[in-house]
Write a protein that holds these residues in place. Structure first.
Motif: not given
Length: 734
Positions: A52-79
């Motif tokens: 799904v589409l999203g925007v990096v809103w800021g730093p993460g909360q960090g209150d979730f098991d880091r090992t289970k975090l998924r990675q951003v799939a792609a950074v779009l070629d957009a301003a």
């Protein structure tokens, strides 16, 4: 202003908070991808099995098991989204009580943002010489040579050369024309602010100087540009646009009606030497993507669009113009409930930009802000050039000898005939679409209604169908009554524009008629073409709804006849008087915009009504002062605050039960001094099979209404099929 700052950058593996366009109640944590990402970057992220589409809103909360975090799939070629846009979306969400994901969806309404850069085939001069030269081939090569190596699409080149596409493809096969893939999302042609504009009158020049000075200051400022219809407001604010372009910032002009964009874009092209970017529902999806990307990259200096253009990702927005700022179509009535006029002021404040609110009949909210000194005010009191304001008179329908089943009075009919004899145009205005608002059975009295709404179906005889104007449902016009089964007794009651056209055709059989109603045109382009044809004299009598009141310029039009000036005066809408006053003044302003003087005739059964008298007198400030005094005494907008709550469900008992519970548990509202009215059935109590109940909240102007509403609504858990919507500053009460 929103200029590129040093955004917070996250290295690979850092926890980032991503706001997605999905209907979730929070920002989600992800790991930054290889190469990292920055705040504001548009990204694709995994969510369950989907991306799904999203925007990096800021730093993460960090209150979730880091090992289970998924990675951003792609950074779009957009301003990237700039801080100003981030702030604007947050503040609109807070004001309208809208979830942030819905705001992000509104701000990313362009297809294929996650797709690789699109390309298209273009054609330019090749190196070879064709083995056989024909006249058609010579014309193609001459066009390519004339434009100095510029590339064309296949259609553009064929049109310029006056040949079929097969001629060009034959030249490609021989190498005389080169076919290449080129990026589709190209910058828009540069606009030249120093091209000579139209000569301004002294009043226009004073207003233009004031607007230019505000733009040069590169700080927030709001101005009411009030001018009578035909006074040349557009030429004045185009000078502010020119100044914005000179200092390297972007401009946005909002228009209330798609049909206005064609004429306006032509004026822009005449003034600046190139067309502006265009954003509204009539634009192709490919062009929407191009506009969205180029606005963010700075490749579009000026955007002309509908209310949603306010949420485009401008790189450096220096000016917003809200033309016809009083128009009710600036209020979004579904999805995100916002008023584009008010949000334009907010965005200008966030961007350190100027906002110009232009109208001949400003909204009471804007008039009050100008009177209070919150907005500057510039006045244009006379029409441009030799044109003068139309003479306005009432036709007292109580004294007219009008046969049953007709609506054009003898007095108005004689005035239309007089204009036709002079080769001039007449406009008959009725703000009611279709042929007739009611279809009744003369045998049993049954009125044909919508099966899923509590609304009568409107006959559209041109389409040979009945239509519900609430949900859009249609069905063929029946021959037998669906209630009693009797054939041939169904009758149309009351007029719509189609029935009025039928009467006009019978009264003036030699006249060329044009009906302007939004439901009669399949596309925005078809509507624009019809309006352009009328403007050049393609009709003798124009019959239209409020569509014709929105800034169109018909030089040959010298008579406006309002069929039912009383239509908007009924009901309990607190803005009924204001809307009727504005609509009548605006539609009357279509007459006499060139050399020939104009007349506006209002058919009314209430010539002594205060609003009708104010319209005829033309003392606009006196009307607004009286209207403001009444609103202030009642403590309603713009001197108080209101919110409309609509509950809807297929289960009528469920909506009334919840409405009653909300009325009982109103503690959060009482603590700020607010009052709750309701629950009560909405004026249209069922739409698309959903029963509707309304509550109305009223509070003092300074009360923290949004926080109290949020606390109040949070007390209730909604059943699966029950919806609750909160409309801050409601404009309609249906």
């Amino acid at each position: 202003m929103s200029v590129a700052m040093s955004p917070e950058v996250f290295a690979e593996g850092d926890i980032v908070g991503v706001l997605t366009t999905e209907p979730l109640d929070r920002v989600l944590d992800y790991r930054a991808p290889e190469g990292g990402c920055a705040v504001g970057a548009f990204v694709i992220v995994p969510l369950g099995p989907r991306r799904v589409l999203g925007v990096v809103w800021g730093p993460g909360q960090g209150d979730f098991d880091r090992t289970k975090l998924r990675q951003v799939a792609a950074v779009l070629d957009a301003a990237p989204m700039l801080p100003g846009m981030h702030d604007f979306l947050t503040r609109v969400a807070d004001y309208t009580l809208t979830p942030l994901p819905a705001m992000l969806r509104l701000a990313t309404r362009a297809p294929g943002l996650g797709a690789p850069p699109a390309t298209r085939r273009v054609y330019r001069r090749g190196d070879a010489v064709p083995d056989r030269m024909t006249d058609a081939r010579a014309r193609v090569l001459a066009v390519l040579d004339e434009f100095g190596g510029l590339s064309f699409t296949l259609g553009e080149l064929a049109a310029q050369a006056g040949v079929g596409t097969g001629v060009i493809k034959g030249l490609v096969a021989q190498g005389a024309v080169s076919e290449q893939e080129a990026p589709r999302d190209l910058p828009f042609p540069p606009l030249d602010p120093d091209l000579l504009g139209k000569a301004l009158t002294p009043d226009q020049a004073v207003a233009a100087d004031a607007l230019r000075a505000g733009v040069r200051g590169q700080a927030y400022g709001a101005t009411l540009l009030k001018g009578v219809t035909g006074s040349g407001k557009t030429e004045v604010y185009l000078e502010a646009v020119a100044e914005t372009l000179r200092i390297g910032r972007q401009a946005l002009v909002l228009l209330p009606e798609i049909a206005l964009t064609g004429e306006f874009l032509t004026r822009v092209e005449e003034r600046f030497g190139a067309r502006a970017a265009e954003w509204h529902s009539g634009v192709t999806q490919t062009e929407r993507r191009r506009v969205w990307k180029m606005v963010g990259e700075g490749g579009a200096q000026l955007v002309v669009g509908a209310r949603s253009a306010l949420f485009l990702p401008f790189r450096d927005l220096g000016l917003i113009v809200v033309d016809e700022e009083h128009d009710t179509s600036y209020k979004q009535e579904d999805g995100v409930l916002y008023n584009a006029r008010d949000m334009a002021v907010l965005r200008a404040h966030v961007e350190a930009a100027q906002v110009v609110l232009a109208s001949a009949t400003p909204s009471l909210e804007t008039w009050v802000n100008a009177e209070a000194g919150k907005y500057a005010r510039l006045n244009l009191g006379a029409r441009f050039g030799p044109a003068v304001m139309p003479q306005m008179d009432a036709i007292d329908m109580r004294t007219e000898d009008l046969p049953s089943g007709t609506w054009i009075s003898p007095t108005l009919r004689a005035a239309v005939a007089q204009r036709m004899d002079k080769g001039e145009q007449a406009l008959l205005f009725l703000n009611r679409r279709g042929y007739a608002p009611v279809t009744i059975c003369r045998a049993c009295g049954h009125q044909i209604g919508c099966e899923t709404c509590d609304a009568r179906m409107v006959e559209h005889r041109f389409l040979k169908r009945l239509m519900c104007h609430q949900c859009g449902a249609t069905k063929p016009m029946p021959e037998t009554c669906p209630s009693c089964g009797v054939t041939g007794r169904l009758a149309a009651v009351g007029p719509g524009v189609e029935r009025l056209a039928e009467e006009a055709a019978a009264a003036f059989p030699q006249a060329r008629l044009a009906v302007l109603s939004s439901d009669l045109f399949g596309s925005a382009r078809a509507l624009k073409e019809a309006i352009a044809e009328i403007a050049t004299g393609g009709a003798d009598i124009i019959i239209g709804t409020q569509l014709v009141a929105k800034g169109h310029n018909f030089p040959l039009l010298t008579l406006v006849g309002v069929i039912d000036a009383d239509l908007g005066l009924q009901g309990s809408d607190l803005r009924a008087a204001e809307r009727t006053f504005a609509l009548m003044r605006q539609v009357a302003g279509r007459a006499g915009r060139a050399e020939a003087p104009g007349t506006a005739l209002l058919q009314t059964f209430q010539p002594e009504h205060p609003v009708i008298r104010a319209i005829l007198a033309g003392d606009e400030d006196a009307f607004w002062r009286a209207e403001a005094a009444e609103r202030k005494a009642a403590g309603v907008p713009p001197f108080g605050r209101m919110a409309g709550i609509v509950l809807s469900s297929p289960d009528v008992q469920a909506v009334f039960d919840l409405g009653a519970a909300m009325a009982r548990k109103d503690g959060p509202l009482r603590r700020i001094g607010a009052q709750v009215w309701g629950p009560a059935p909405a004026p249209i109590a069922r739409i698309r099979g959903r029963h509707r109940v309304r509550l109305l909240v009223k509070a003092d102007k300074a009360a923290p209404l949004q926080a109290a509403l949020a606390e109040w609504a949070a007390q209730f858990r909604l059943p699966a099929n029950l919806r609750l919507s909160i409309d801050i500053d409601p404009q309609s009460f249906y």
